[in-house]
Design an enzyme around this catalytic site. Sequence first.
Site, PDB file in Angstrom:
ATOM      1  N   SER A  14     -37.736 -11.045 -43.789  1.00  0.00           N
ATOM      2  CA  SER A  14     -38.560 -11.948 -42.978  1.00  0.00           C
ATOM      3  C   SER A  14     -39.593 -11.216 -42.139  1.00  0.00           C
ATOM      4  CB  SER A  14     -37.646 -12.767 -42.052  1.00  0.00           C
ATOM      5  OG  SER A  14     -36.764 -11.901 -41.356  1.00  0.00           O
ATOM      6  N   THR A  38     -32.717 -15.512 -38.810  1.00  0.00           N
ATOM      7  CA  THR A  38     -33.261 -16.311 -37.701  1.00  0.00           C
ATOM      8  C   THR A  38     -34.760 -16.567 -37.846  1.00  0.00           C
ATOM      9  OG1 THR A  38     -33.712 -14.337 -36.374  1.00  0.00           O
ATOM     10  CG2 THR A  38     -31.540 -15.377 -36.084  1.00  0.00           C
ATOM     11  N   SER A 143     -30.921   5.456 -41.914  1.00  0.00           N
ATOM     12  CA  SER A 143     -31.737   5.894 -40.777  1.00  0.00           C
ATOM     13  C   SER A 143     -31.592   7.392 -40.617  1.00  0.00           C
ATOM     14  CB  SER A 143     -31.276   5.204 -39.481  1.00  0.00           C
ATOM     15  OG  SER A 143     -31.946   5.767 -38.361  1.00  0.00           O
ATOM     16  N   TYR A 156     -24.713   2.693 -34.022  1.00  0.00           N
ATOM     17  CA  TYR A 156     -25.742   2.670 -35.081  1.00  0.00           C
ATOM     18  C   TYR A 156     -25.621   3.923 -35.968  1.00  0.00           C
ATOM     19  CZ  TYR A 156     -30.567   1.983 -36.871  1.00  0.00           C
ATOM     20  OH  TYR A 156     -31.684   1.792 -37.654  1.00  0.00           O
ATOM     21  N   ILE A 189     -40.281   3.809 -37.029  1.00  0.00           N
ATOM     22  CA  ILE A 189     -41.223   2.967 -37.760  1.00  0.00           C
ATOM     23  C   ILE A 189     -41.665   1.830 -36.844  1.00  0.00           C
ATOM     24  CG2 ILE A 189     -41.570   1.596 -39.859  1.00  0.00           C
ATOM     25  CD1 ILE A 189     -40.798   4.562 -40.429  1.00  0.00           C
TER      26      ILE A 189
HETATM   27  P1  NAP Z   1     -36.563  -5.701 -37.527  1.00  0.00           P
HETATM   28  O1  NAP Z   1     -38.036  -5.807 -37.525  1.00  0.00           O
HETATM   29  O2  NAP Z   1     -35.802  -5.894 -36.279  1.00  0.00           O
HETATM   30  O3  NAP Z   1     -36.001  -6.664 -38.681  1.00  0.00           O
HETATM   31  C1  NAP Z   1     -34.634  -6.784 -38.878  1.00  0.00           C
HETATM   32  C2  NAP Z   1     -34.404  -7.624 -40.107  1.00  0.00           C
HETATM   33  O4  NAP Z   1     -32.985  -7.705 -40.334  1.00  0.00           O
HETATM   34  C3  NAP Z   1     -34.917  -9.035 -39.942  1.00  0.00           C
HETATM   35  O5  NAP Z   1     -35.477  -9.460 -41.157  1.00  0.00           O
HETATM   36  C4  NAP Z   1     -33.646  -9.834 -39.640  1.00  0.00           C
HETATM   37  O6  NAP Z   1     -33.693 -11.172 -40.105  1.00  0.00           O
HETATM   38  C5  NAP Z   1     -32.614  -9.067 -40.439  1.00  0.00           C
HETATM   39  N1  NAP Z   1     -31.260  -9.236 -39.932  1.00  0.00           N
HETATM   40  C6  NAP Z   1     -30.733  -8.789 -38.763  1.00  0.00           C
HETATM   41  N2  NAP Z   1     -29.447  -9.147 -38.666  1.00  0.00           N
HETATM   42  C7  NAP Z   1     -29.152  -9.847 -39.798  1.00  0.00           C
HETATM   43  C8  NAP Z   1     -27.989 -10.456 -40.293  1.00  0.00           C
HETATM   44  N3  NAP Z   1     -26.829 -10.469 -39.593  1.00  0.00           N
HETATM   45  N4  NAP Z   1     -28.029 -11.076 -41.490  1.00  0.00           N
HETATM   46  C9  NAP Z   1     -29.183 -11.089 -42.187  1.00  0.00           C
HETATM   47  N5  NAP Z   1     -30.321 -10.529 -41.785  1.00  0.00           N
HETATM   48  C10 NAP Z   1     -30.299  -9.895 -40.592  1.00  0.00           C
HETATM   49  O7  NAP Z   1     -36.093  -4.264 -38.038  1.00  0.00           O
HETATM   50  P2  NAP Z   1     -36.768  -3.172 -38.990  1.00  0.00           P
HETATM   51  O8  NAP Z   1     -37.271  -2.089 -38.128  1.00  0.00           O
HETATM   52  O9  NAP Z   1     -37.639  -3.786 -39.998  1.00  0.00           O
HETATM   53  O10 NAP Z   1     -35.426  -2.595 -39.666  1.00  0.00           O
HETATM   54  C11 NAP Z   1     -35.090  -2.831 -41.018  1.00  0.00           C
HETATM   55  C12 NAP Z   1     -34.023  -1.828 -41.399  1.00  0.00           C
HETATM   56  O11 NAP Z   1     -34.529  -0.508 -41.210  1.00  0.00           O
HETATM   57  C13 NAP Z   1     -32.757  -1.900 -40.547  1.00  0.00           C
HETATM   58  O12 NAP Z   1     -31.622  -1.654 -41.342  1.00  0.00           O
HETATM   59  C14 NAP Z   1     -32.941  -0.768 -39.560  1.00  0.00           C
HETATM   60  O13 NAP Z   1     -31.707  -0.287 -39.059  1.00  0.00           O
HETATM   61  C15 NAP Z   1     -33.639   0.238 -40.435  1.00  0.00           C
HETATM   62  N6  NAP Z   1     -34.385   1.261 -39.698  1.00  0.00           N
HETATM   63  C16 NAP Z   1     -35.434   0.927 -38.899  1.00  0.00           C
HETATM   64  C17 NAP Z   1     -36.109   1.936 -38.236  1.00  0.00           C
HETATM   65  C18 NAP Z   1     -37.303   1.671 -37.354  1.00  0.00           C
HETATM   66  O14 NAP Z   1     -37.777   2.603 -36.703  1.00  0.00           O
HETATM   67  N7  NAP Z   1     -37.824   0.454 -37.299  1.00  0.00           N
HETATM   68  C19 NAP Z   1     -35.697   3.255 -38.369  1.00  0.00           C
HETATM   69  C20 NAP Z   1     -34.621   3.547 -39.178  1.00  0.00           C
HETATM   70  C21 NAP Z   1     -33.975   2.550 -39.853  1.00  0.00           C
HETATM   71  P3  NAP Z   1     -34.257 -12.390 -39.170  1.00  0.00           P
HETATM   72  O15 NAP Z   1     -35.582 -11.960 -38.663  1.00  0.00           O
HETATM   73  O16 NAP Z   1     -34.356 -13.552 -40.096  1.00  0.00           O
HETATM   74  O17 NAP Z   1     -33.235 -12.586 -38.111  1.00  0.00           O
END
Ligand code: NAP
Length: 245
Positions: A14, A38, A143, A156, A189
Amino acid sequence: MRPDDAVILVTGGSRGIGAACARALADDGWAVALTYRTSPDGAAQTVRDIEASGGRATAIELDVTDAGGIAGAVEAAGTTLGGPVLGLVNNAGVRADDLAVSIDDDAWDVVLDTNLTGAFRLTRQALRGMVRARFGRVVNVASVVGPRANAGQANYAAAKSGLIGFTRTAATEVARRGVTINAVAPGFINTDMTAGILQNGAIDAIPARRAGEPEEVAACVRFLASDGAGYVTGTTLFVDGGLSA
Ligand code: NAP
Protein backbone atom coordinates in the site's frame (compact mmCIF):
# COMPACT_ATOMS: atom_id res chain seq x y z
CA MET A 1 11.49 -19.97 -16.70
CA ARG A 2 8.63 -18.05 -15.17
CA PRO A 3 5.27 -18.87 -16.80
CA ASP A 4 3.58 -15.91 -18.53
CA ASP A 5 0.59 -15.99 -16.16
CA ALA A 6 2.63 -16.15 -12.92
CA VAL A 7 1.35 -14.13 -9.98
CA ILE A 8 3.48 -12.57 -7.25
CA LEU A 9 2.06 -11.61 -3.85
CA VAL A 10 3.58 -8.52 -2.20
CA THR A 11 2.62 -7.92 1.42
CA GLY A 12 2.34 -4.32 2.53
CA GLY A 13 2.03 -3.02 -1.02
CA SER A 14 0.00 0.00 0.00
CA ARG A 15 2.95 2.36 0.48
CA GLY A 16 6.70 2.67 0.91
CA ILE A 17 9.00 -0.14 -0.17
CA GLY A 18 6.15 -2.58 -0.82
CA ALA A 19 4.39 -0.25 -3.25
CA ALA A 20 7.67 0.34 -5.11
CA CYS A 21 8.27 -3.43 -5.27
CA ALA A 22 4.77 -4.02 -6.64
CA ARG A 23 5.33 -1.45 -9.42
CA ALA A 24 8.80 -2.80 -10.29
CA LEU A 25 7.62 -6.42 -10.40
CA ALA A 26 4.66 -5.50 -12.61
CA ASP A 27 7.08 -3.71 -14.96
CA ASP A 28 8.99 -7.00 -15.13
CA GLY A 29 5.89 -8.89 -16.26
CA TRP A 30 4.51 -10.34 -13.03
CA ALA A 31 0.78 -10.09 -12.30
CA VAL A 32 0.87 -8.51 -8.85
CA ALA A 33 -1.41 -9.12 -5.88
CA LEU A 34 -0.56 -6.56 -3.23
CA THR A 35 -1.88 -6.62 0.29
CA TYR A 36 -2.84 -3.84 2.66
CA ARG A 37 -3.98 -3.70 6.25
CA THR A 38 -4.91 -0.10 7.13
CA SER A 39 -4.32 1.72 3.81
CA PRO A 40 -6.91 0.63 1.21
CA ASP A 41 -6.50 3.95 -0.62
CA GLY A 42 -2.75 3.47 -0.94
CA ALA A 43 -3.26 -0.05 -2.21
CA ALA A 44 -5.85 1.11 -4.75
CA GLN A 45 -3.45 3.82 -5.94
CA THR A 46 -0.67 1.26 -6.43
CA VAL A 47 -3.05 -0.91 -8.47
CA ARG A 48 -4.00 2.12 -10.60
CA ASP A 49 -0.32 3.01 -11.14
CA ILE A 50 0.39 -0.53 -12.35
CA GLU A 51 -2.65 -0.66 -14.63
CA ALA A 52 -1.76 2.75 -16.08
CA SER A 53 1.61 1.28 -17.08
CA GLY A 54 -0.04 -1.67 -18.78
CA GLY A 55 0.39 -4.18 -15.95
CA ARG A 56 -2.06 -6.35 -14.03
CA ALA A 57 -2.67 -6.01 -10.30
CA THR A 58 -5.19 -6.49 -7.53
CA ALA A 59 -5.36 -5.42 -3.89
CA ILE A 60 -6.19 -7.85 -1.08
CA GLU A 61 -6.86 -7.00 2.56
CA LEU A 62 -4.61 -9.03 4.86
CA ASP A 63 -3.23 -8.63 8.34
CA VAL A 64 -0.15 -10.87 8.21
CA THR A 65 -0.49 -11.56 11.94
CA ASP A 66 -3.86 -13.22 11.29
CA ALA A 67 -2.90 -16.86 10.78
CA GLY A 68 -6.40 -17.69 9.60
CA GLY A 69 -6.25 -15.20 6.71
CA ILE A 70 -3.05 -16.42 5.06
CA ALA A 71 -4.34 -19.32 2.95
CA GLY A 72 -7.30 -17.28 1.70
CA ALA A 73 -5.07 -14.40 0.64
CA VAL A 74 -2.75 -16.67 -1.37
CA GLU A 75 -5.73 -18.36 -3.00
CA ALA A 76 -7.44 -15.03 -3.77
CA ALA A 77 -4.25 -13.77 -5.43
CA GLY A 78 -4.26 -16.68 -7.86
CA THR A 79 -7.98 -16.80 -8.59
CA THR A 80 -8.38 -13.03 -9.04
CA LEU A 81 -5.45 -12.70 -11.41
CA GLY A 82 -5.97 -16.07 -13.10
CA GLY A 83 -2.56 -17.66 -12.64
CA PRO A 84 -0.42 -19.65 -10.22
CA VAL A 85 1.15 -17.82 -7.28
CA LEU A 86 4.83 -18.40 -7.98
CA GLY A 87 6.26 -15.31 -6.31
CA LEU A 88 6.10 -13.88 -2.81
CA VAL A 89 7.62 -10.73 -1.34
CA ASN A 90 7.36 -10.67 2.45
CA ASN A 91 7.57 -6.92 2.91
CA ALA A 92 4.96 -6.04 5.57
CA GLY A 93 6.73 -4.80 8.66
CA VAL A 94 6.47 -2.63 11.74
CA ARG A 95 8.79 -1.30 14.39
CA ALA A 96 8.04 -0.58 18.07
CA ASP A 97 11.29 0.83 19.36
CA ASP A 98 12.50 0.85 22.94
CA LEU A 99 15.54 -0.22 24.91
CA ALA A 100 15.59 -3.95 25.62
CA VAL A 101 15.17 -3.27 29.31
CA SER A 102 11.87 -1.51 28.59
CA ILE A 103 10.31 -3.48 25.71
CA ASP A 104 6.96 -4.79 26.95
CA ASP A 105 5.43 -8.04 25.77
CA ASP A 106 3.07 -6.33 23.34
CA ALA A 107 5.91 -4.43 21.63
CA TRP A 108 7.90 -7.65 21.40
CA ASP A 109 5.01 -9.73 20.09
CA VAL A 110 3.74 -7.32 17.42
CA VAL A 111 7.20 -6.90 15.91
CA LEU A 112 7.98 -10.63 15.90
CA ASP A 113 4.49 -11.60 14.72
CA THR A 114 4.49 -9.13 11.84
CA ASN A 115 8.09 -9.20 10.61
CA LEU A 116 8.94 -12.85 11.22
CA THR A 117 6.00 -15.15 11.94
CA GLY A 118 3.83 -13.59 9.23
CA ALA A 119 6.59 -14.07 6.68
CA PHE A 120 7.06 -17.68 7.76
CA ARG A 121 3.35 -18.50 7.47
CA LEU A 122 3.03 -16.90 4.04
CA THR A 123 6.14 -18.65 2.78
CA ARG A 124 4.92 -22.00 4.08
CA GLN A 125 1.60 -21.52 2.32
CA ALA A 126 3.02 -20.25 -0.99
CA LEU A 127 5.84 -22.81 -1.19
CA ARG A 128 3.40 -25.66 -1.73
CA GLY A 129 2.35 -24.41 -5.17
CA MET A 130 5.89 -23.35 -6.07
CA VAL A 131 7.35 -26.77 -5.29
CA ARG A 132 4.59 -28.42 -7.34
CA ALA A 133 5.33 -26.06 -10.25
CA ARG A 134 9.10 -26.57 -9.92
CA PHE A 135 9.46 -22.79 -10.00
CA GLY A 136 9.21 -20.09 -7.36
CA ARG A 137 10.70 -16.87 -6.07
CA VAL A 138 10.48 -15.69 -2.45
CA VAL A 139 12.10 -12.42 -1.38
CA ASN A 140 12.06 -11.44 2.28
CA VAL A 141 12.51 -7.79 3.23
CA ALA A 142 14.85 -7.94 6.21
CA SER A 143 17.00 -5.05 7.43
CA VAL A 144 20.55 -4.01 8.06
CA VAL A 145 19.37 -3.93 11.69
CA GLY A 146 19.90 -7.39 13.03
CA PRO A 147 23.16 -8.24 11.29
CA ARG A 148 24.20 -4.78 12.57
CA ALA A 149 23.32 -3.41 16.02
CA ASN A 150 20.99 -0.45 16.42
CA ALA A 151 20.29 0.47 20.03
CA GLY A 152 16.58 0.78 20.72
CA GLN A 153 15.53 -1.88 18.23
CA ALA A 154 16.23 -5.22 19.94
CA ASN A 155 12.79 -6.61 19.03
CA TYR A 156 13.14 -5.48 15.41
CA ALA A 157 16.72 -6.83 15.26
CA ALA A 158 15.58 -10.20 16.59
CA ALA A 159 12.82 -10.38 14.00
CA LYS A 160 14.99 -9.37 11.05
CA SER A 161 17.89 -11.63 12.10
CA GLY A 162 15.38 -14.43 12.41
CA LEU A 163 14.08 -13.66 8.94
CA ILE A 164 17.59 -13.89 7.49
CA GLY A 165 18.18 -17.21 9.25
CA PHE A 166 14.84 -18.52 8.03
CA THR A 167 15.72 -17.41 4.49
CA ARG A 168 19.03 -19.29 4.48
CA THR A 169 17.70 -22.58 5.78
CA ALA A 170 14.39 -22.64 3.90
CA ALA A 171 16.29 -21.86 0.69
CA THR A 172 18.35 -25.03 1.02
CA GLU A 173 15.21 -27.12 1.45
CA VAL A 174 13.63 -26.13 -1.88
CA ALA A 175 16.61 -25.29 -4.08
CA ARG A 176 16.40 -28.56 -6.01
CA ARG A 177 12.78 -27.74 -6.92
CA GLY A 178 13.68 -24.58 -8.81
CA VAL A 179 12.50 -22.35 -5.95
CA THR A 180 14.78 -19.59 -4.66
CA ILE A 181 14.44 -17.80 -1.33
CA ASN A 182 16.49 -14.68 -0.73
CA ALA A 183 16.42 -11.56 1.44
CA VAL A 184 17.16 -7.92 0.92
CA ALA A 185 18.47 -5.90 3.85
CA PRO A 186 17.71 -2.21 3.40
CA GLY A 187 19.52 0.46 5.39
CA PHE A 188 17.77 3.80 5.90
CA ILE A 189 15.11 4.24 3.23
CA ASN A 190 12.85 7.28 2.84
CA THR A 191 9.40 5.98 3.87
CA ASP A 192 6.81 6.57 6.59
CA MET A 193 8.75 4.13 8.78
CA THR A 194 11.79 6.40 8.93
CA ALA A 195 9.93 9.73 9.05
CA GLY A 196 11.56 11.81 11.76
CA ILE A 197 14.48 9.48 12.52
CA LEU A 198 16.80 10.44 9.68
CA GLN A 199 18.29 13.28 11.68
CA ASN A 200 20.91 13.83 14.35
CA GLY A 201 23.84 12.52 12.36
CA ALA A 202 22.11 9.38 11.06
CA ILE A 203 22.95 10.34 7.48
CA ASP A 204 26.59 11.07 8.37
CA ALA A 205 27.03 7.41 9.34
CA ILE A 206 26.03 6.23 5.85
CA PRO A 207 29.00 6.08 3.45
CA ALA A 208 26.74 7.20 0.57
CA ARG A 209 25.74 10.23 2.72
CA ARG A 210 22.06 9.88 1.88
CA ALA A 211 19.05 7.74 2.63
CA GLY A 212 17.91 5.29 -0.03
CA GLU A 213 14.69 5.46 -2.01
CA PRO A 214 12.05 2.70 -2.09
CA GLU A 215 12.71 2.23 -5.82
CA GLU A 216 16.35 1.33 -5.06
CA VAL A 217 15.21 -1.54 -2.84
CA ALA A 218 12.56 -2.53 -5.39
CA ALA A 219 15.19 -2.83 -8.13
CA CYS A 220 17.01 -5.45 -6.05
CA VAL A 221 13.80 -7.32 -5.26
CA ARG A 222 12.94 -7.29 -8.97
CA PHE A 223 16.32 -8.85 -9.76
CA LEU A 224 16.02 -11.55 -7.09
CA ALA A 225 12.55 -12.45 -8.43
CA SER A 226 13.74 -12.60 -12.04
CA ASP A 227 14.68 -15.58 -14.18
CA GLY A 228 18.21 -14.20 -14.27
CA ALA A 229 18.60 -14.80 -10.52
CA GLY A 230 17.80 -18.50 -10.79
CA TYR A 231 21.14 -19.57 -9.29
CA VAL A 232 21.00 -17.06 -6.42
CA THR A 233 19.43 -18.50 -3.29
CA GLY A 234 19.79 -18.29 0.47
CA THR A 235 21.57 -14.98 0.29
CA THR A 236 20.95 -11.50 1.68
CA LEU A 237 21.50 -8.49 -0.54
CA PHE A 238 22.31 -5.36 1.47
CA VAL A 239 20.81 -2.17 0.02
CA ASP A 240 22.23 0.34 2.47
CA GLY A 241 24.57 2.84 0.83
CA GLY A 242 27.52 1.03 2.39
CA LEU A 243 26.27 1.17 5.99
CA SER A 244 27.10 -2.47 6.66
CA ALA A 245 30.34 -2.54 4.64
P1 NAP B 1 5.99 1.62 5.85
O1 NAP B 1 6.04 2.73 4.87
O2 NAP B 1 5.71 1.90 7.27
O3 NAP B 1 4.97 0.52 5.28
C1 NAP B 1 4.71 -0.62 6.03
C2 NAP B 1 3.85 -1.54 5.20
O4 NAP B 1 3.61 -2.74 5.96
C3 NAP B 1 2.50 -0.93 4.88
O5 NAP B 1 2.14 -1.29 3.57
C4 NAP B 1 1.57 -1.62 5.89
O6 NAP B 1 0.24 -1.78 5.41
C5 NAP B 1 2.22 -2.98 6.03
N1 NAP B 1 1.91 -3.63 7.29
C6 NAP B 1 2.29 -3.29 8.54
N2 NAP B 1 1.80 -4.15 9.43
C7 NAP B 1 1.07 -5.07 8.73
C8 NAP B 1 0.34 -6.21 9.08
N3 NAP B 1 0.20 -6.61 10.37
N4 NAP B 1 -0.27 -6.93 8.11
C9 NAP B 1 -0.16 -6.53 6.83
N5 NAP B 1 0.52 -5.46 6.42
C10 NAP B 1 1.15 -4.73 7.38
O7 NAP B 1 7.37 0.82 5.88
P2 NAP B 1 8.53 0.60 4.80
O8 NAP B 1 9.66 1.46 5.19
O9 NAP B 1 8.01 0.63 3.43
O10 NAP B 1 8.96 -0.89 5.22
C11 NAP B 1 8.69 -2.02 4.41
C12 NAP B 1 9.57 -3.14 4.90
O11 NAP B 1 10.94 -2.75 4.80
C13 NAP B 1 9.36 -3.52 6.37
O12 NAP B 1 9.48 -4.91 6.54
C14 NAP B 1 10.51 -2.82 7.07
O13 NAP B 1 10.85 -3.44 8.29
C15 NAP B 1 11.58 -2.96 6.02
N6 NAP B 1 12.68 -1.99 6.16
C16 NAP B 1 12.46 -0.66 6.04
C17 NAP B 1 13.53 0.20 6.17
C18 NAP B 1 13.40 1.70 6.02
O14 NAP B 1 14.38 2.41 6.26
N7 NAP B 1 12.24 2.22 5.63
C19 NAP B 1 14.80 -0.30 6.43
C20 NAP B 1 14.98 -1.66 6.56
C21 NAP B 1 13.92 -2.51 6.41
P3 NAP B 1 -0.91 -0.64 5.65
O15 NAP B 1 -0.34 0.64 5.19
O16 NAP B 1 -2.05 -1.09 4.81
O17 NAP B 1 -1.21 -0.69 7.11
